[in-house]
Design a protein around this motif. Structure first.
Motif, mmCIF file in Angstrom:
data_model
loop_
_atom_site.group_PDB
_atom_site.id
_atom_site.type_symbol
_atom_site.label_atom_id
_atom_site.label_comp_id
_atom_site.label_asym_id
_atom_site.label_seq_id
_atom_site.Cartn_x
_atom_site.Cartn_y
_atom_site.Cartn_z
ATOM 1 N N ALA A 42 0.724 -1.244 -0.085
ATOM 2 C CA ALA A 42 -0.039 0.051 0.150
ATOM 3 C C ALA A 42 0.879 1.257 -0.082
ATOM 4 C CB ALA A 42 -1.047 -0.084 1.320
ATOM 5 N N GLY A 43 1.991 1.125 0.305
ATOM 6 C CA GLY A 43 3.021 2.452 0.140
ATOM 7 C C GLY A 43 3.324 2.391 -1.338
ATOM 8 N N ASN A 44 3.291 3.781 -1.723
ATOM 9 C CA ASN A 44 3.571 4.081 -3.136
ATOM 10 C C ASN A 44 4.473 5.402 -3.110
ATOM 11 O OD1 ASN A 44 3.490 4.322 -6.035
ATOM 12 N ND2 ASN A 44 1.313 3.779 -6.234
ATOM 13 N N LEU A 45 5.600 5.310 -3.960
ATOM 14 C CA LEU A 45 6.127 6.618 -3.869
ATOM 15 C C LEU A 45 5.546 7.557 -4.946
ATOM 16 C CD1 LEU A 45 10.146 5.577 -3.976
ATOM 17 C CD2 LEU A 45 8.835 7.052 -2.437
ATOM 18 N N ALA A 46 4.779 7.154 -5.772
ATOM 19 C CA ALA A 46 4.035 7.874 -6.636
ATOM 20 C C ALA A 46 3.150 8.833 -5.994
ATOM 21 C CB ALA A 46 3.196 7.097 -7.631
ATOM 22 N N ASN A 47 2.755 8.516 -4.997
ATOM 23 C CA ASN A 47 1.850 9.388 -3.970
ATOM 24 C C ASN A 47 2.567 10.627 -3.545
ATOM 25 O OD1 ASN A 47 0.356 7.335 -4.150
ATOM 26 N ND2 ASN A 47 0.350 6.656 -2.123
ATOM 27 N N LEU A 48 3.996 10.498 -3.528
ATOM 28 C CA LEU A 48 4.655 11.660 -3.051
ATOM 29 C C LEU A 48 5.398 12.434 -4.364
ATOM 30 C CD1 LEU A 48 6.082 9.794 0.121
ATOM 31 C CD2 LEU A 48 4.531 11.725 0.046
ATOM 32 N N TYR A 182 -11.768 8.524 2.426
ATOM 33 C CA TYR A 182 -11.925 8.529 0.847
ATOM 34 C C TYR A 182 -11.113 9.688 0.203
ATOM 35 C CZ TYR A 182 -15.444 12.188 0.440
ATOM 36 O OH TYR A 182 -16.141 13.299 0.485
ATOM 37 N N GLY A 183 -10.917 9.548 -0.964
ATOM 38 C CA GLY A 183 -10.289 10.724 -1.746
ATOM 39 C C GLY A 183 -9.273 9.896 -2.799
ATOM 40 N N PRO A 184 -8.422 10.948 -3.393
ATOM 41 C CA PRO A 184 -7.477 10.577 -4.230
ATOM 42 C C PRO A 184 -6.160 9.790 -3.479
ATOM 43 C CG PRO A 184 -7.744 12.924 -4.551
ATOM 44 C CD PRO A 184 -8.514 12.424 -3.331
ATOM 45 N N TYR A 185 -5.732 8.987 -4.409
ATOM 46 C CA TYR A 185 -4.465 8.186 -4.094
ATOM 47 C C TYR A 185 -4.876 6.929 -3.326
ATOM 48 C CZ TYR A 185 -1.580 12.021 -6.052
ATOM 49 O OH TYR A 185 -0.954 12.954 -6.943
ATOM 50 N N GLN A 186 -6.107 6.587 -3.049
ATOM 51 C CA GLN A 186 -6.514 5.590 -2.101
ATOM 52 C C GLN A 186 -6.375 4.349 -2.815
ATOM 53 O OE1 GLN A 186 -10.393 5.592 -0.385
ATOM 54 N NE2 GLN A 186 -9.726 4.480 1.432
ATOM 55 N N GLU A 189 -8.048 -1.363 -2.999
ATOM 56 C CA GLU A 189 -8.948 -2.431 -2.545
ATOM 57 C C GLU A 189 -9.951 -2.139 -1.512
ATOM 58 O OE1 GLU A 189 -5.841 -4.709 -0.356
ATOM 59 O OE2 GLU A 189 -5.570 -3.011 1.405
ATOM 60 N N LYS A 190 -9.599 -0.605 -1.289
ATOM 61 C CA LYS A 190 -10.827 -0.198 -0.358
ATOM 62 C C LYS A 190 -11.893 0.125 -1.228
ATOM 63 C CE LYS A 190 -7.979 0.446 3.177
ATOM 64 N NZ LYS A 190 -8.468 -0.557 4.397
ATOM 65 N N VAL A 191 -13.114 0.146 -0.366
ATOM 66 C CA VAL A 191 -14.317 -0.010 -1.380
ATOM 67 C C VAL A 191 -14.663 1.175 -2.298
ATOM 68 C CG1 VAL A 191 -15.575 1.542 0.728
ATOM 69 C CG2 VAL A 191 -17.087 -0.254 -1.071
ATOM 70 N N ILE A 192 -14.726 2.542 -2.067
ATOM 71 C CA ILE A 192 -14.680 3.623 -3.037
ATOM 72 C C ILE A 192 -13.977 3.568 -4.341
ATOM 73 C CG2 ILE A 192 -14.643 6.161 -3.464
ATOM 74 C CD1 ILE A 192 -16.104 6.491 -0.857
ATOM 75 N N PRO A 193 -12.425 3.238 -4.127
ATOM 76 C CA PRO A 193 -11.741 3.254 -5.374
ATOM 77 C C PRO A 193 -12.027 1.910 -6.122
ATOM 78 C CG PRO A 193 -10.228 3.274 -3.374
ATOM 79 C CD PRO A 193 -11.576 3.604 -2.980
ATOM 80 N N ASN A 316 -6.600 9.487 -13.999
ATOM 81 C CA ASN A 316 -5.409 8.985 -13.406
ATOM 82 C C ASN A 316 -5.244 7.521 -13.239
ATOM 83 O OD1 ASN A 316 -3.604 11.163 -11.948
ATOM 84 N ND2 ASN A 316 -5.725 11.620 -11.593
ATOM 85 N N ARG A 317 -5.691 6.991 -14.603
ATOM 86 C CA ARG A 317 -5.759 5.363 -14.698
ATOM 87 C C ARG A 317 -4.615 4.936 -14.488
ATOM 88 N NH1 ARG A 317 -9.160 1.663 -17.285
ATOM 89 N NH2 ARG A 317 -10.811 3.108 -17.216
ATOM 90 N N ASP A 318 -3.397 5.497 -14.917
ATOM 91 C CA ASP A 318 -1.926 5.286 -15.078
ATOM 92 C C ASP A 318 -1.402 4.909 -13.593
ATOM 93 O OD1 ASP A 318 -1.982 7.798 -14.794
ATOM 94 O OD2 ASP A 318 -0.002 8.311 -15.434
ATOM 95 N N TRP A 319 -2.078 5.924 -12.445
ATOM 96 C CA TRP A 319 -1.781 5.351 -11.052
ATOM 97 C C TRP A 319 -2.228 4.187 -10.710
ATOM 98 C CZ3 TRP A 319 -4.609 4.664 -6.589
ATOM 99 C CH2 TRP A 319 -3.746 4.996 -5.541
ATOM 100 N N TRP A 320 -3.671 3.863 -10.731
ATOM 101 C CA TRP A 320 -4.420 2.843 -10.340
ATOM 102 C C TRP A 320 -4.294 1.364 -10.998
ATOM 103 C CZ3 TRP A 320 -8.373 0.778 -13.026
ATOM 104 C CH2 TRP A 320 -9.327 1.604 -13.897
ATOM 105 N N GLU A 321 -4.225 1.532 -12.530
ATOM 106 C CA GLU A 321 -4.249 0.247 -13.109
ATOM 107 C C GLU A 321 -3.198 -0.641 -12.560
ATOM 108 O OE1 GLU A 321 -4.480 1.158 -17.280
ATOM 109 O OE2 GLU A 321 -6.369 0.380 -17.406
ATOM 110 N N PRO A 322 -1.973 -0.254 -12.375
ATOM 111 C CA PRO A 322 -1.062 -1.236 -11.951
ATOM 112 C C PRO A 322 -1.029 -1.781 -10.640
ATOM 113 C CG PRO A 322 0.200 0.784 -12.877
ATOM 114 C CD PRO A 322 -1.437 1.057 -12.779
ATOM 115 N N LEU A 323 -1.812 -1.133 -9.895
ATOM 116 C CA LEU A 323 -2.038 -1.639 -8.467
ATOM 117 C C LEU A 323 -3.401 -2.690 -8.423
ATOM 118 C CD1 LEU A 323 -1.842 1.805 -6.821
ATOM 119 C CD2 LEU A 323 -0.046 0.239 -7.000
ATOM 120 N N LYS A 324 -4.316 -2.633 -9.372
ATOM 121 C CA LYS A 324 -5.412 -3.419 -9.155
ATOM 122 C C LYS A 324 -5.169 -5.040 -9.184
ATOM 123 C CE LYS A 324 -9.348 -2.817 -9.989
ATOM 124 N NZ LYS A 324 -10.863 -1.985 -9.799
#
Length: 331
Positions: A42-48, A182-186, A189-193, A316-324
């Motif tokens: 769940a830690g992601n340097l892209a968030n920073l 809830y919000g961006p960068y979540q 696996e959490k319900v809203i994203p 921001n599909r490029d952020w979440w697609e690799p994480l799914k």
């Protein structure tokens, strides 16, 4: 001020870091931030990434259970904001060892390191899940802790250790307990994203049982603003609830997400709730204390926050697609 932020590459921690470095919080302007994060799933340097080039920002990859590293970094800080935690309920049901190790021993390791320093404040970030479930009314900070999952039990344990260090050793520790963020960068696996990204891709969304469980929804920016108030002005040894003031059943939440993504109820997949009777029915925190003492109240309406969150995942599909592929469903 020099702030050590543990778990600062995660969803909530990174929001706090970005906002501190943007000088969004009175009393914390100009603060230098060191992030300590193990960079688990769940830690992601892209968030920073938005603050990666900021001269006031430093990143250290490491484990909060590493006593030598904790002592070194805490010793260089004026204050600590402790976000780092294993936080996924379903993962804790599959196996609780990592939750006890990180949430309990990791917190104790940081507190022990703080004993050897002249720390101004240690803010321990916790959750409303430590209270258990409440059928009516809202929990205040004096409500007994009655956690019902390995995750919430480990967080309740860390709360009690933090309180003990404040009372026994007079450490300047304050504890915050938040409702559902809830919000961006979540992490998705959490319900809203999870629901938003599934619906964007034309996939169904899994709804546990009848979906009658009630949660209070809190935008991550409101949560972080509350934490900043506690860091700047909160009393040592105290607990502060931070809530969003929007209670929804899981069905009501799902309906709003369907509407926001242009889908209908045919995209709902109802499945057996693996938590069974252990699934907490309702969470609700009383924020009277933090409102009266520190002037906190939520500013982001759920309608505004949800619309902006859905738009962020759309853009921001490029952020979440690799994480799914790495996510474990949280319903």
């Amino acid at each position: 001020m020099r702030i050590l932020v543990t778990g600062g590459a995660g969803f909530i921690g990174s929001a706090f870091v970005r906002n501190v470095l943007a000088d969004q919080y009175p009393g914390l302007e100009g603060a230098e931030v060191t992030v300590l994060d193990k960079l688990t799933y769940a830690g992601n340097l892209a968030n920073l990434q938005p603050v990666a080039e900021d001269d006031r920002y430093t990143f250290v990859q490491g484990d909060i259970c590493d006593a030598e590293l904790a002592r070194e970094l805490v010793g260089k800080a004026d204050s600590v904001v402790h976000f780092a935690a294993e936080s996924h309920v379903d993962r804790s049901i599959l196996g609780g060892a990592d939750f006890v190790l990180t949430n309990v021993l990791g917190t104790q390791t940081l507190l022990q390191a703080a004993m050897d320093t002249k720390l101004t404040k240690f803010v321990h970030v916790s959750t409303d899940e430590v209270y258990g479930s409440i059928d009516e009314g809202s929990w205040d900070e004096e409500f007994p802790l009655r956690p019902n999952s390995p995750y919430s039990a480990s967080k309740a344990s860390s709360d009690l250790i933090a309180r003990a260090y404040a009372k026994t050793h007079n450490l300047p520790v304050a504890i915050t307990r938040c409702s559902n963020n809830y919000g961006p960068y979540q992490f998705p696996e959490k319900v809203i994203p999870l629901f938003v990204t599934n619906l964007m891709d034309g996939l169904t969304v899994p709804l546990y049982g009848k979906g009658g469980q009630i949660r209070d929804w809190l935008h991550v920016d409101d949560h972080c603003r509350g934490i900043a108030l506690v860091l700047a002005e909160g009393r040592a040894g105290e607990v502060y609830n931070i809530g969003g003031g929007t209670e929804l059943t899981n069905v009501e939440l799902t309906e709003k997400l369907l509407e926001a993504t242009g889908r209908d109820e045919s995209f709902i997949e109802r499945i057996v709730d693996p938590r069974g009777a252990a699934h907490d029915q309702r969470y609700s925190v009383d924020i009277s204390k933090i409102n009266a003492e520190l002037g906190y109240s939520p500013r982001v309406t759920f309608e505004q926050g949800l619309a902006e969150t859905v738009a962020w995942y759309r853009d921001n599909r490029d952020w979440w697609e690799p994480l799914k592929a790495r996510s474990v469903i949280d319903r």
